[in-house]
Design a protein around this motif. Structure first.
Motif, PDB file in Angstrom:
ATOM      1  N   THR A   1       3.359  31.005  37.723  1.00  0.00           N
ATOM      2  CA  THR A   1       3.782  32.197  38.445  1.00  0.00           C
ATOM      3  C   THR A   1       4.652  33.041  37.522  1.00  0.00           C
ATOM      4  OG1 THR A   1       5.734  31.042  39.284  1.00  0.00           O
ATOM      5  CG2 THR A   1       3.761  30.996  40.653  1.00  0.00           C
ATOM      6  N   PRO A   2       4.659  34.361  37.687  1.00  0.00           N
ATOM      7  CA  PRO A   2       5.509  35.202  36.827  1.00  0.00           C
ATOM      8  C   PRO A   2       6.962  34.751  36.859  1.00  0.00           C
ATOM      9  CG  PRO A   2       3.988  36.553  38.086  1.00  0.00           C
ATOM     10  CD  PRO A   2       3.855  35.163  38.620  1.00  0.00           C
ATOM     11  N   LYS A   3       7.628  34.828  35.719  1.00  0.00           N
ATOM     12  CA  LYS A   3       9.002  34.331  35.593  1.00  0.00           C
ATOM     13  C   LYS A   3       9.979  35.183  36.402  1.00  0.00           C
ATOM     14  CE  LYS A   3       8.781  34.580  31.071  1.00  0.00           C
ATOM     15  NZ  LYS A   3       7.347  34.898  30.922  1.00  0.00           N
ATOM     16  N   ALA A   4       9.832  36.502  36.332  1.00  0.00           N
ATOM     17  CA  ALA A   4      10.675  37.437  37.104  1.00  0.00           C
ATOM     18  C   ALA A   4      12.157  37.095  37.013  1.00  0.00           C
ATOM     19  CB  ALA A   4      10.224  37.459  38.560  1.00  0.00           C
ATOM     20  N   GLY A   5      12.596  36.750  35.817  1.00  0.00           N
ATOM     21  CA  GLY A   5      14.012  36.472  35.616  1.00  0.00           C
ATOM     22  C   GLY A   5      14.475  35.107  36.070  1.00  0.00           C
ATOM     23  N   ASP A   6      13.550  34.251  36.531  1.00  0.00           N
ATOM     24  CA  ASP A   6      13.904  32.912  37.000  1.00  0.00           C
ATOM     25  C   ASP A   6      13.968  31.968  35.799  1.00  0.00           C
ATOM     26  OD1 ASP A   6      13.952  30.301  38.046  1.00  0.00           O
ATOM     27  OD2 ASP A   6      12.921  30.937  39.865  1.00  0.00           O
ATOM     28  N   ALA A   7      15.159  31.509  35.449  1.00  0.00           N
ATOM     29  CA  ALA A   7      15.329  30.662  34.267  1.00  0.00           C
ATOM     30  C   ALA A   7      14.591  29.340  34.394  1.00  0.00           C
ATOM     31  CB  ALA A   7      16.816  30.403  34.028  1.00  0.00           C
ATOM     32  N   SER A   8      14.514  28.790  35.615  1.00  0.00           N
ATOM     33  CA  SER A   8      13.843  27.509  35.800  1.00  0.00           C
ATOM     34  C   SER A   8      12.335  27.639  35.584  1.00  0.00           C
ATOM     35  CB  SER A   8      14.124  26.950  37.198  1.00  0.00           C
ATOM     36  OG  SER A   8      13.573  27.783  38.209  1.00  0.00           O
ATOM     37  N   VAL A   9      11.762  28.777  36.005  1.00  0.00           N
ATOM     38  CA  VAL A   9      10.329  29.010  35.794  1.00  0.00           C
ATOM     39  C   VAL A   9      10.046  29.224  34.313  1.00  0.00           C
ATOM     40  CG1 VAL A   9       8.392  30.545  36.287  1.00  0.00           C
ATOM     41  CG2 VAL A   9       9.990  29.934  38.110  1.00  0.00           C
ATOM     42  N   ALA A  10      10.904  29.960  33.645  1.00  0.00           N
ATOM     43  CA  ALA A  10      10.744  30.170  32.205  1.00  0.00           C
ATOM     44  C   ALA A  10      10.813  28.849  31.451  1.00  0.00           C
ATOM     45  CB  ALA A  10      11.819  31.128  31.697  1.00  0.00           C
ATOM     46  N   ALA A  11      11.726  27.977  31.860  1.00  0.00           N
ATOM     47  CA  ALA A  11      11.853  26.674  31.216  1.00  0.00           C
ATOM     48  C   ALA A  11      10.617  25.817  31.472  1.00  0.00           C
ATOM     49  CB  ALA A  11      13.099  25.963  31.718  1.00  0.00           C
ATOM     50  N   ALA A  12      10.084  25.881  32.694  1.00  0.00           N
ATOM     51  CA  ALA A  12       8.885  25.122  33.026  1.00  0.00           C
ATOM     52  C   ALA A  12       7.693  25.608  32.207  1.00  0.00           C
ATOM     53  CB  ALA A  12       8.583  25.247  34.517  1.00  0.00           C
ATOM     54  N   SER A  13       7.578  26.936  32.059  1.00  0.00           N
ATOM     55  CA  SER A  13       6.503  27.504  31.249  1.00  0.00           C
ATOM     56  C   SER A  13       6.565  26.986  29.824  1.00  0.00           C
ATOM     57  CB  SER A  13       6.592  29.031  31.258  1.00  0.00           C
ATOM     58  OG  SER A  13       5.695  29.598  30.316  1.00  0.00           O
ATOM     59  N   ALA A  14       7.752  27.041  29.228  1.00  0.00           N
ATOM     60  CA  ALA A  14       7.926  26.587  27.851  1.00  0.00           C
ATOM     61  C   ALA A  14       7.592  25.107  27.714  1.00  0.00           C
ATOM     62  CB  ALA A  14       9.353  26.855  27.387  1.00  0.00           C
ATOM     63  N   LYS A  15       8.002  24.313  28.704  1.00  0.00           N
ATOM     64  CA  LYS A  15       7.741  22.873  28.656  1.00  0.00           C
ATOM     65  C   LYS A  15       6.256  22.576  28.785  1.00  0.00           C
ATOM     66  CE  LYS A  15       8.545  18.462  28.648  1.00  0.00           C
ATOM     67  NZ  LYS A  15       8.944  17.773  27.386  1.00  0.00           N
ATOM     68  N   ILE A  16       5.575  23.222  29.720  1.00  0.00           N
ATOM     69  CA  ILE A  16       4.152  22.973  29.937  1.00  0.00           C
ATOM     70  C   ILE A  16       3.341  23.365  28.697  1.00  0.00           C
ATOM     71  CG2 ILE A  16       2.118  23.648  31.267  1.00  0.00           C
ATOM     72  CD1 ILE A  16       4.013  24.006  33.681  1.00  0.00           C
ATOM     73  N   VAL A  17       3.571  24.582  28.205  1.00  0.00           N
ATOM     74  CA  VAL A  17       2.807  25.046  27.043  1.00  0.00           C
ATOM     75  C   VAL A  17       3.119  24.194  25.817  1.00  0.00           C
ATOM     76  CG1 VAL A  17       2.343  26.975  25.496  1.00  0.00           C
ATOM     77  CG2 VAL A  17       2.699  27.400  27.933  1.00  0.00           C
ATOM     78  N   GLY A  18       4.402  23.950  25.579  1.00  0.00           N
ATOM     79  CA  GLY A  18       4.783  23.179  24.403  1.00  0.00           C
ATOM     80  C   GLY A  18       4.239  21.768  24.428  1.00  0.00           C
ATOM     81  N   THR A  19       4.337  21.113  25.584  1.00  0.00           N
ATOM     82  CA  THR A  19       3.898  19.727  25.700  1.00  0.00           C
ATOM     83  C   THR A  19       2.382  19.603  25.586  1.00  0.00           C
ATOM     84  OG1 THR A  19       5.787  19.182  27.116  1.00  0.00           O
ATOM     85  CG2 THR A  19       3.911  17.684  27.176  1.00  0.00           C
ATOM     86  N   LEU A  20       1.655  20.429  26.329  1.00  0.00           N
ATOM     87  CA  LEU A  20       0.196  20.312  26.338  1.00  0.00           C
ATOM     88  C   LEU A  20      -0.427  20.785  25.019  1.00  0.00           C
ATOM     89  CD1 LEU A  20      -0.694  21.398  29.982  1.00  0.00           C
ATOM     90  CD2 LEU A  20      -0.226  19.113  29.073  1.00  0.00           C
ATOM     91  N   SER A  21       0.132  21.829  24.409  1.00  0.00           N
ATOM     92  CA  SER A  21      -0.424  22.300  23.133  1.00  0.00           C
ATOM     93  C   SER A  21      -0.186  21.277  22.032  1.00  0.00           C
ATOM     94  CB  SER A  21       0.178  23.651  22.745  1.00  0.00           C
ATOM     95  OG  SER A  21       1.583  23.559  22.560  1.00  0.00           O
ATOM     96  N   SER A  22       0.915  20.557  22.104  1.00  0.00           N
ATOM     97  CA  SER A  22       1.202  19.523  21.110  1.00  0.00           C
ATOM     98  C   SER A  22       0.346  18.278  21.341  1.00  0.00           C
ATOM     99  CB  SER A  22       2.681  19.134  21.156  1.00  0.00           C
ATOM    100  OG  SER A  22       3.507  20.226  20.804  1.00  0.00           O
ATOM    101  N   ALA A  23       0.007  18.017  22.603  1.00  0.00           N
ATOM    102  CA  ALA A  23      -0.738  16.804  22.937  1.00  0.00           C
ATOM    103  C   ALA A  23      -2.227  16.926  22.652  1.00  0.00           C
ATOM    104  CB  ALA A  23      -0.532  16.464  24.406  1.00  0.00           C
ATOM    105  N   ARG A  24      -2.759  18.140  22.695  1.00  0.00           N
ATOM    106  CA  ARG A  24      -4.210  18.261  22.537  1.00  0.00           C
ATOM    107  C   ARG A  24      -4.628  17.877  21.123  1.00  0.00           C
ATOM    108  NH1 ARG A  24      -5.352  24.787  22.415  1.00  0.00           N
ATOM    109  NH2 ARG A  24      -3.720  25.314  20.916  1.00  0.00           N
ATOM    110  N   THR A  25      -5.817  17.329  21.047  1.00  0.00           N
ATOM    111  CA  THR A  25      -6.373  16.900  19.768  1.00  0.00           C
ATOM    112  C   THR A  25      -7.481  17.858  19.360  1.00  0.00           C
ATOM    113  OG1 THR A  25      -7.917  15.421  20.916  1.00  0.00           O
ATOM    114  CG2 THR A  25      -5.809  14.496  20.232  1.00  0.00           C
ATOM    115  N   ALA A  26      -8.062  17.636  18.198  1.00  0.00           N
ATOM    116  CA  ALA A  26      -9.121  18.516  17.682  1.00  0.00           C
ATOM    117  C   ALA A  26     -10.269  18.616  18.681  1.00  0.00           C
ATOM    118  CB  ALA A  26      -9.629  17.985  16.346  1.00  0.00           C
ATOM    119  N   GLY A  27     -10.671  19.841  18.968  1.00  0.00           N
ATOM    120  CA  GLY A  27     -11.772  20.068  19.891  1.00  0.00           C
ATOM    121  C   GLY A  27     -11.360  20.221  21.335  1.00  0.00           C
TER     122      GLY A  27
END
Length: 304
Positions: free
Chosen positions: A158-184
């Motif tokens: 959902t759009p962050k709209a100034g919500d720090a907790s949503v922004a933190a969740a976005s960063a965690k989800i993207v960072g964790t899943l992008s680091s976990a994915r393997t080739a392909g």
């Protein structure tokens, strides 16, 4: 897809049996004969043709799919029953990945269909909004993808709209899943790109835009333009459409929503493709299961 059609027609033809006139009712033994048993080489050619099609440049077709529970009530719950020419399947019930799903994965791999684990942050924000719960859940997701041989991840937001907790969740989800994915493996976001921080945009392979809510070309253009302003190129965008949606043409007349959004994918493109939601509404169609879904694949990729 012409070669796929040609080979498929031959394969299906193998299973056709002649009919005889019955003068009386009698019990007959059933001897099930599958095409892959009778003509294994032709069957392998069929699968190879599908993989070749998917390897060529074409408009992707992506679906959300509620995969089978432990006791599926019909074939509608099985991945194996989806059209073979689908490119990507996002499992909305991946938390309950069953033995039936595991069995179907062999078929999905053989035809080159990507199967993703869907992390529905937008729909479960009340639970995943808790930092500890989100961290634990993502660990479980990554372990399941590895164990079951899935092809990556999709997630909502959902759009962050100034919500720090949503922004933190976005960063965690993207960072964790992008680091976990393997080739392909793929990382796909479904929803309003405002959920994603600028520095994370390049970590995502495909963006499914929130056009399932758009009802005319003016709204669709606006959604595409908003995504373009965020630096997303059209070859990373998929338009979304729901079988339960509505769409109006330039004369304000209602038209078939799936066809209209497929045409938008072409006219506003070249775009990556089209994502279809609520596809269960297309099953048990009076002219055949998944009729609209199959015709949409052909509409986006005529002659391929």
């Amino acid at each position: 897809m012409n070669i796929i059609k040609a080979i498929a027609s031959v394969v299906l033809g193998i299973t056709v049996a002649g009919c005889a006139k019955w003068n009386s009712t009698e019990s007959l033994p059933l001897d099930t004969s599958h095409p892959w048993d009778r003509e294994p080489e032709l069957w392998e050619d069929y699968k190879s043709a599908i993989r070749d099609y998917k390897a060529r440049k074409h408009s992707l077709v992506y679906v959300r799919f509620e995969n089978s529970p432990e006791n599926p009530v019909s074939e509608k719950g099985y991945m194996r029953c989806l059209p073979d020419s689908l490119d990507i399947v996002s499992l909305t019930n991946a938390d309950n990945f069953s033995k039936f799903d595991a069995e179907d994965m062999e078929w999905m791999r053989s035809i080159g269909t990507k199967v993703l684990y869907n992390v529905d942050y937008a729909g479960r924000k009340d639970i995943l909004g808790d930092e500890a719960a989100l961290y634990s859940y993502l660990d479980m997701v990554i372990a399941s993808v590895k164990k079951n041989g899935l092809d990556g991840y999709s997630f909502t937001g959902t759009p962050k709209a100034g919500d720090a907790s949503v922004a933190a969740a976005s960063a965690k989800i993207v960072g964790t899943l992008s680091s976990a994915r393997t080739a392909g493996q793929l990382l796909v976001f479904e929803g309003d790109p405002a959920f994603i921080a600028d520095e994370d945009m390049d970590k995502i392979d495909l963006f499914v835009l929130e056009t399932e809510l758009d009802e005319n070309s003016y709204q669709v253009r606006g959604t595409i333009e908003d995504a373009s302003e965020r630096g997303i190129s059209k070859d990373r965008m998929l338009l979304a459409v729901s079988f339960e949606g509505v769409y109006y043409n330039e004369s304000n007349a209602e038209v078939p929503v799936i066809e209209a959004m497929a045409d938008n994918t072409v006219s506003y493109g070249p775009m990556a493709g089209l994502a279809l939601y609520d596809i269960e509404k297309d099953y048990y169609h009076y002219e055949g299961n998944w009729l609209t879904l199959r015709s949409t694949i052909e509409r986006l990729n005529p002659g391929k």
